[in-house]
Design an enzyme around this catalytic site. Structure first.
Site, PDB file in Angstrom:
ATOM      1  N   LYS A 253     -22.141  -5.037 -47.471  1.00  0.00           N
ATOM      2  CA  LYS A 253     -20.895  -5.739 -47.792  1.00  0.00           C
ATOM      3  C   LYS A 253     -20.595  -6.824 -46.746  1.00  0.00           C
ATOM      4  O   LYS A 253     -20.290  -7.965 -47.087  1.00  0.00           O
ATOM      5  CB  LYS A 253     -19.728  -4.745 -47.880  1.00  0.00           C
ATOM      6  CG  LYS A 253     -18.418  -5.410 -48.269  1.00  0.00           C
ATOM      7  CD  LYS A 253     -17.347  -4.405 -48.603  1.00  0.00           C
ATOM      8  CE  LYS A 253     -16.933  -3.645 -47.390  1.00  0.00           C
ATOM      9  NZ  LYS A 253     -15.504  -3.545 -47.149  1.00  0.00           N
TER      10      LYS A 253
ATOM     11  N   ASP B  59     -15.720  -4.568 -52.380  1.00  0.00           N
ATOM     12  CA  ASP B  59     -14.790  -3.766 -51.573  1.00  0.00           C
ATOM     13  C   ASP B  59     -13.943  -2.916 -52.518  1.00  0.00           C
ATOM     14  O   ASP B  59     -14.216  -2.816 -53.712  1.00  0.00           O
ATOM     15  CB  ASP B  59     -13.931  -4.676 -50.679  1.00  0.00           C
ATOM     16  CG  ASP B  59     -12.907  -5.453 -51.498  1.00  0.00           C
ATOM     17  OD1 ASP B  59     -12.988  -5.440 -52.750  1.00  0.00           O
ATOM     18  OD2 ASP B  59     -12.014  -6.064 -50.896  1.00  0.00           O
TER      19      ASP B  59
END
Ligand code: SF4
Length: 213
Positions: free
Chosen positions: A121, A139
């Site tokens: 991420k 997220d």
């Protein structure tokens, strides 16, 4: 499940509502942006932006942070959660940048993920924000919005969500989609009380239709 065409339509509607959607992390260099992203895990961008000016002034380059002592870094990051581990990570990350990448933040996901404290991420956020390389960082907001809109199956894990979004959206929409979905999750499709009744996506949202019944 929402088709690719409708997923593009949903992102377009989100971007019309939030044309200003973009990252709120503030940083002057690639290195400082990477630090900000590492520090932002499980805390708000606002909290990170409050502490980073002093941190960045004290450690302007990877070389300066690489030789820092953890006791010197902790007072600069102690206002956010998990500060001890994050302090260790950013020092280790700076060391990796100096020793493995000649002091420059690398520009591929594979290389970024070799840095301490950097997962997929974080790597995706850096690629998109600093190098304009299409990527979709997943997220909590992207996950929730993707599932409520049935863009992905309810049990999809983050990697499946990322891959499904990449399949359903054209590459030139990936960065924008990431920003829009975060804003949508923050202000429209909030975790506890999503604003379904006035949502412009209600007609294509199975979850919203269930909620307004
Ligand atoms: Fe979220 Fe409700 Fe809008 Fe669906 S209708 S996207 S659940 S706010």
């Amino acid at each position: 499940m929402l088709s690719g065409k409708d997923t593009v339509k949903a992102i377009t509607i989100m971007s019309e509502k939030f044309p200003e959607a973009r990252t709120s992390l503030e940083a002057d260099t690639d290195f400082h942006f990477l630090l900000a992203v590492i520090l932002s895990a499980q805390t708000t961008d606002k909290a990170v932006n409050l502490l980073t000016p002093r941190l960045f002034d004290t450690y302007p380059t990877p070389a300066t942070l690489a030789v820092a002592e953890i006791e010197d870094v902790i007072p600069l990051v102690h206002s956010i959660g998990l500060y001890r581990n994050k302090g260790k990570y950013i020092i280790a990350c700076a060391k990796d940048i100096v020793h493995k990448f000649g002091g420059q933040v690398p520009r591929t996901r594979q290389e970024l993920m070799q840095l301490a404290g950097v997962g997929r991420k974080t790597a995706d956020v850096v690629l998109a924000e600093r190098f304009n390389i299409p990527a979709i960082a997943v997220d909590t907001h992207v996950t929730r919005v993707s599932k409520r809109l049935r863009i992905v199956p309810q049990k999809a894990d983050v990697l499946t969500i990322e891959k499904t979004l990449m399949k359903k959206l054209p590459k030139d929409l990936w960065i924008k989609a990431h920003h829009c979905m975060i804003f949508w999750g923050r202000y429209q499709c909030t975790a506890r009380n999503p604003h379904c009744a006035d949502c412009p996506l209600l007609s294509m949202c199975a979850e919203g239709q269930k909620r307004v019944k």
